[in-house]
Design a protein around this motif. Structure first.
Motif, short mmCIF file in Angstrom:
data_model
loop_
_atom_site.label_atom_id
_atom_site.label_comp_id
_atom_site.label_asym_id
_atom_site.label_seq_id
_atom_site.Cartn_x
_atom_site.Cartn_y
_atom_site.Cartn_z
N PRO A 1 42.94 29.72 42.54
CA PRO A 1 43.09 29.36 41.13
C PRO A 1 43.32 27.87 40.90
O PRO A 1 42.79 27.29 39.94
CB PRO A 1 44.31 30.17 40.69
CG PRO A 1 44.37 31.32 41.63
CD PRO A 1 43.86 30.80 42.94
N GLY B 1 36.50 33.04 42.03
CA GLY B 1 37.81 33.59 42.31
C GLY B 1 37.98 35.08 42.16
O GLY B 1 39.11 35.60 42.25
N VAL B 2 36.90 35.81 41.94
CA VAL B 2 37.02 37.26 41.73
C VAL B 2 37.69 37.95 42.91
O VAL B 2 38.61 38.76 42.74
CB VAL B 2 35.63 37.88 41.47
CG1 VAL B 2 35.71 39.41 41.50
CG2 VAL B 2 35.09 37.42 40.11
N TYR B 3 37.28 37.60 44.12
CA TYR B 3 37.84 38.28 45.29
C TYR B 3 39.21 37.72 45.67
O TYR B 3 40.00 38.42 46.32
CB TYR B 3 36.84 38.23 46.45
CG TYR B 3 35.77 39.26 46.24
CD1 TYR B 3 35.89 40.54 46.76
CD2 TYR B 3 34.64 38.96 45.47
CE1 TYR B 3 34.92 41.50 46.52
CE2 TYR B 3 33.67 39.92 45.22
CZ TYR B 3 33.82 41.19 45.75
OH TYR B 3 32.87 42.14 45.50
N TYR B 4 39.51 36.52 45.26
CA TYR B 4 40.89 36.04 45.41
C TYR B 4 41.82 36.94 44.61
O TYR B 4 42.86 37.39 45.09
CB TYR B 4 41.02 34.59 44.95
CG TYR B 4 42.44 34.08 45.03
CD1 TYR B 4 42.89 33.41 46.16
CD2 TYR B 4 43.35 34.30 43.99
CE1 TYR B 4 44.20 32.96 46.26
CE2 TYR B 4 44.66 33.87 44.08
CZ TYR B 4 45.08 33.21 45.22
OH TYR B 4 46.38 32.80 45.32
N ARG B 5 41.43 37.22 43.36
CA ARG B 5 42.27 38.06 42.50
C ARG B 5 42.36 39.49 43.03
O ARG B 5 43.43 40.11 43.00
CB ARG B 5 41.74 38.03 41.06
CG ARG B 5 41.84 36.64 40.43
CD ARG B 5 41.56 36.67 38.94
NE ARG B 5 40.16 36.96 38.62
CZ ARG B 5 39.20 36.04 38.60
NH1 ARG B 5 39.48 34.77 38.91
NH2 ARG B 5 37.97 36.37 38.28
N TYR B 6 41.22 40.02 43.50
CA TYR B 6 41.25 41.36 44.11
C TYR B 6 42.25 41.40 45.27
O TYR B 6 43.00 42.35 45.43
CB TYR B 6 39.87 41.73 44.65
CG TYR B 6 38.84 42.15 43.63
CD1 TYR B 6 39.20 42.50 42.33
CD2 TYR B 6 37.49 42.21 43.96
CE1 TYR B 6 38.25 42.89 41.40
CE2 TYR B 6 36.53 42.60 43.04
CZ TYR B 6 36.92 42.94 41.76
OH TYR B 6 35.96 43.32 40.86
N ILE C 1 44.93 39.46 45.95
CA ILE C 1 46.33 39.40 45.53
C ILE C 1 46.76 40.72 44.89
O ILE C 1 47.84 41.25 45.18
CB ILE C 1 46.56 38.24 44.55
CG1 ILE C 1 46.27 36.89 45.24
CG2 ILE C 1 47.97 38.27 43.99
CD1 ILE C 1 47.17 36.57 46.42
N GLU C 2 45.90 41.29 44.04
CA GLU C 2 46.22 42.56 43.39
C GLU C 2 46.42 43.67 44.41
O GLU C 2 47.33 44.50 44.28
CB GLU C 2 45.10 42.94 42.42
CG GLU C 2 45.03 42.06 41.17
CD GLU C 2 43.76 42.29 40.38
OE1 GLU C 2 43.00 43.24 40.71
OE2 GLU C 2 43.50 41.52 39.43
N ASP D 1 48.26 28.56 47.06
CA ASP D 1 48.19 29.56 45.99
C ASP D 1 48.60 30.94 46.47
O ASP D 1 49.30 31.67 45.75
CB ASP D 1 46.77 29.61 45.42
CG ASP D 1 46.44 28.41 44.53
OD1 ASP D 1 47.35 27.58 44.31
OD2 ASP D 1 45.30 28.31 44.06
N ASP E 1 51.54 33.06 44.83
CA ASP E 1 51.26 34.33 44.16
C ASP E 1 51.92 35.52 44.84
O ASP E 1 52.12 36.56 44.21
CB ASP E 1 49.74 34.55 44.05
CG ASP E 1 49.10 33.58 43.07
OD1 ASP E 1 49.81 33.06 42.19
OD2 ASP E 1 47.87 33.34 43.18
#
Length: 258
Positions: free
Chosen positions: A28, A62-67, A69-70, A134, A138
């Protein structure tokens, strides 16, 4: 891991293949990714629309970064779901993060154009450092150790371009803020040159094998392997089948390497 660690541990795997750091896992704090001049020139050459190309790129950022972390948060939020014997009262520690990735950045001549020379992959190193910061933020783990598995494709004999890429990958481990908590592990020494040579011969023989099985009207995998093995000595074929299961970008599927 079981032999080395004398306490319970859990590996949370969030390793989607075919993804890049510069786009799919983009951290991010890296912000947006404007198309640089080299990409714009290529888009124009192909009759494409630069605005649309930028919009498509933005959708993937960043789609897979967010996946990732989630998913880690989901697992940590209910550890008993995957480890039934876990006792919540004992708590947990995020003891480390392992990053073994690179192929989709290494072979991307659009975002890392060859004409940039030795500095071609410097951006990867910058993004890797941002990624580490990050992820720690996170996951609320400011000192969580990081291990960067430095790309080992082609082994120690790899050419200058790959050497530049490896240098960029490992560069965050040299930053003062990361001393003692970010480590770069060179995987090239564990590349299997013998297996690579056998894999090249397999790929070279596929046209002949495919033609033969079509002629016999038996395109089963067993028949293909029967004809493929005829191109190797028994010792070579045994070694290939025992050690390999995939292409070079997956380290030949070699368990020894991993």
């Amino acid at each position: 891991m079981g032999k080395a660690v004398k306490e319970p541990f859990l590996i949370i795997k969030t390793a989607w293949g075919g993804k890049s750091l510069h786009t799919d896992f983009r951290p991010p704090s890296a912000g947006p990714q404007p198309l640089h001049d080299s990409i714009k020139a290529r888009v124009k050459e192909r009759g494409g629309d630069i605005v649309k190309s930028q919009q498509e790129e933005n959708k993937r950022l960043g789609v897979y970064y967010r996946y990732m972390i989630e998913y880690v948060r989901k697992v940590l939020g209910d550890i008993k779901r995957v480890v039934p014997g876990y006792d919540p009262s004992q708590g947990y520690e995020l003891a480390g993060f392992v990053w073994l990735q690179a192929w989709n950045d290494w072979c991307d001549s659009w975002w890392y154009p060859p004409e940039w020379g030795e500095k071609r992959f410097d951006e990867y190193g910058r993004l890797m450092a941002l990624f580490i910061r990050d992820v720690r933020k996170d996951l609320s783990a400011p000192k969580m150790p990081f291990v960067i598995g430095v790309a080992g494709f082609e082994g120690v004999k790899a050419g200058k371009d790959m050497q530049c890429f490896r240098k960029a990958m490992a560069s965050p481990s040299l930053l003062p803020e990361f001393q003692g908590n970010v480590f770069a592990v060179q995987t090239a020494p564990f590349w299997d040159d013998k297996l690579e040579a056998l894999q090249a011969r397999v790929e070279a023989n596929w046209p002949k094998v495919d033609a033969k099985v079509r002629e016999e009207k038996d395109e089963s995998w067993e028949n293909k392997m029967k004809h493929m093995s005829a191109n190797f000595t028994p010792e070579e074929w045994k070694y290939y089948q025992h050690n390999g299961s995939n292409a070079g970008y997956h380290y030949l599927g070699c368990a020894k390497t991993f």
